[in-house]
Design an enzyme around this catalytic site. Structure first.
Site, PDB file in Angstrom:
ATOM      1  N   LYS A  35       0.558 -40.823  29.811  1.00 13.83           N
ATOM      2  CA  LYS A  35       1.076 -40.200  31.022  1.00 13.83           C
ATOM      3  C   LYS A  35       1.217 -41.236  32.151  1.00 13.83           C
ATOM      4  O   LYS A  35       0.967 -42.406  31.951  1.00 13.83           O
ATOM      5  CB  LYS A  35       0.167 -39.033  31.430  1.00 13.83           C
ATOM      6  CG  LYS A  35       0.007 -37.961  30.326  1.00 13.83           C
ATOM      7  CD  LYS A  35       1.341 -37.410  29.846  1.00 13.83           C
ATOM      8  CE  LYS A  35       1.279 -36.119  29.068  1.00 13.83           C
ATOM      9  NZ  LYS A  35       0.614 -36.087  27.778  1.00 13.83           N
TER      10      LYS A  35
HETATM   11  C1  LIG Z   1       0.332 -34.555  27.041  1.00 13.09           C
HETATM   12  C2  LIG Z   1       0.599 -33.129  27.274  1.00 13.09           C
HETATM   13  C3  LIG Z   1      -0.399 -32.165  27.138  1.00 13.09           C
HETATM   14  C4  LIG Z   1      -1.770 -32.462  26.609  1.00 13.09           C
HETATM   15  O1  LIG Z   1      -2.439 -33.397  27.351  1.00 13.09           O
HETATM   16  P1  LIG Z   1      -3.883 -33.921  26.845  1.00 13.09           P
HETATM   17  O2  LIG Z   1      -4.465 -34.475  28.104  1.00 13.09           O
HETATM   18  O3  LIG Z   1      -3.611 -34.961  25.820  1.00 13.09           O
HETATM   19  O4  LIG Z   1      -4.622 -32.771  26.317  1.00 13.09           O
HETATM   20  C5  LIG Z   1      -0.092 -30.855  27.437  1.00 13.09           C
HETATM   21  N1  LIG Z   1       1.126 -30.500  27.851  1.00 13.09           N
HETATM   22  C6  LIG Z   1       2.125 -31.393  27.983  1.00 13.09           C
HETATM   23  C7  LIG Z   1       3.465 -30.939  28.465  1.00 13.09           C
HETATM   24  C8  LIG Z   1       1.905 -32.740  27.674  1.00 13.09           C
HETATM   25  O5  LIG Z   1       2.883 -33.615  27.753  1.00 13.09           O
END
Ligand SMILES: *Cc1c(COP(=O)(O)O)cnc(C)c1O
Length: 423
Positions: free
Chosen positions: A215
């Site tokens: 992210k």
């Molecule tokens: C990455 C992501 C998640 C999950 O995030 P984590 O922190 O890895 O649990 C959930 N929703 C979306 C849209 C994502 O891109």
């Protein structure tokens, strides 16, 4: 270096290492075999110093000094009633489902074009997912579909701000508000993006963030639950602390702590919070860097995209995006696969994205069938994401752009029947 060469390299470099040394470099696909990977976790400055400090303070469990600073920064910036750091966005979504008392027989409305956790967190509580299709321009939940999908059992609507570009929150809030249906924003891509001047994550009763290494702002694995409705604050603290009132005990509000509700362990170590604080403090720098990368791709691929019927991302003027990714929509699945292969052969890793959830094994078990979400199916086949990370150098980015613009396998406009051409 190819895979076999890399394995040999690992083995040889291992033999020169002391027996207890950590293993060699990264071995998973995003980092191996490619000169230009798709993603790289990037430091912004103070991460290692803060981590060392967190350790020297002797409190490395959850809710130490650094967790508190992250929490304050996020609450202040987002104007939230409360923010709780979590071990992941997935866990923040699970907390949201618990807070909304989701249970068997309940329905939630989610885009089919999202990560599995958006849905799974609610299915874990027994809910049935109702899949909505997405808009052709932003690939976000198509708000026009909501009225037909809402039933008396609808207990939550989950807009996902894809690529950090806002869903049409005015319409979504109006439709949900009229029926008293809570909104949970999955804002994993969109921290510090805005819709009509207001930060994403500030619209829903609850919102969730991710600090996973893929992210914009990261700590490896991590997330946050953003609470905009104050009525959820007390219970959220309890759910996150194993169903106990330990948070109140630490604040001296009760003289012993005990089991008071459902719960689990959703709080991250303060070591991770220390890493995250450095990232959050550098949010302006990170966003500016990502904007520069995004704009450069967008500008330099425009002519090529127009010539080959490739759709570039579209960002409505009232949305200030978070520059989470740069994607292209190729005219067909075959074109998309050929472009990925073309880039792979040049040492560049480009990747596709979500496979429609309504057509996954679980989705089909909930009644999903082909054709149910046509824009999702169209986008999923055609979308490719280009390398995108803060430390991407200009020469690396030029290489990617040059490689893409040399891809000439598809000298024709969008295939007939593509939603690109439909009304
Ligand atoms: C990455 C992501 C998640 C999950 O995030 P984590 O922190 O890895 O649990 C959930 N929703 C979306 C849209 C994502 O891109």
């Amino acid at each position: 270096m190819n895979r076999r060469g890399y394995v040999r390299y690992l083995r040889e470099s291992d033999s020169n290492q002391p027996a207890n040394a950590p293993p060699g470099p990264q071995t998973f696909e995003t980092h191996m075999n490619y000169r230009i990977p798709f993603n790289k976790p990037c430091l912004t400055g103070d991460e290692l110093r803060y981590v060392a400090d967190a350790i020297s303070r002797g409190h490395i469990a959850g809710d130490g000094v650094y967790s508190g600073m992250c929490r304050e920064l996020l609450e202040r910036e987002l104007g939230a009633a409360g923010v709780l750091l979590t071990t992941s966005c997935t866990h923040a979504l699970e907390m949201a489902a618990l807070l909304l008392d989701i249970g068997p027989g309940d329905e939630i409305i989610v885009p089919s074009f999202t990560f599995v956790s958006t849905v799974n967190a609610f299915v874990l509580r027994g809910a049935r997912p109702v899949f909505a299709d997405i808009r052709r321009d932003t690939l976000n939940l198509d708000e026009a579909q909501l009225p037909a999908l809402i039933t008396p059992r609808t207990r939550a609507i989950l807009p996902v701000h894809y690529a950090g570009v806002a869903c049409e929150m005015d319409a979504i809030l109006r439709i949900a508000g009229r029926r008293g249906i809570p909104i949970v924003e999955d804002n994993a891509h969109g921290l510090f993006a805005r819709y009509r001047g207001r930060y994403l994550g500030a619209f829903g009763a609850l919102a969730t963030q991710s600090f996973h290494e893929t992210k914009n702002l990261i700590c490896g694995e991590g997330g946050a639950l953003v609470i905009n409705e104050p009525e959820f604050l007390d219970r959220a603290e309890v759910l996150r602390e194993k169903g106990t009132n330990r948070s109140r005990y630490y604040r001296g509000q009760v003289d012993k702590y005990t089991w008071v509700d459902l719960g689990s362990s959703y709080l991250p170590s303060d070591i991770l919070a220390a890493f995250l604080l450095a990232q959050l403090q550098n949010r302006t720098k990170v966003l500016a860097r990502r904007k520069a990368i995004w704009d450069y791709y967008h500008h330099n691929l425009r002519q090529w995209a127009a010539r080959f019927g490739v759709q570039q991302p579209s960002v409505p003027p009232h949305c200030e995006q978070a520059y989470h990714m740069y994607y292209l929509l190729l005219p067909s699945l075959a074109d998309r696969q050929a472009l990925i292969e073309h880039l792979r052969a040049r040492g560049i890793l480009a990747v596709f994205h979500y496979v429609p959830l309504h057509l996954s094994e679980m989705g089909i078990s909930f009644g999903g069938r082909e054709g149910a979400c046509p824009v999702t199916e169209w986008a999923s086949d055609r979308l490719v994401r280009l390398p995108f990370y803060n430390d991407l150098t200009e020469s690396e980015q030029n290489e990617v752009i040059e490689a893409v613009t040399r891809f000439e396998a598809v000298p024709r406009v969008a295939a007939a029947g593509s939603p690109l051409q439909a009304a």
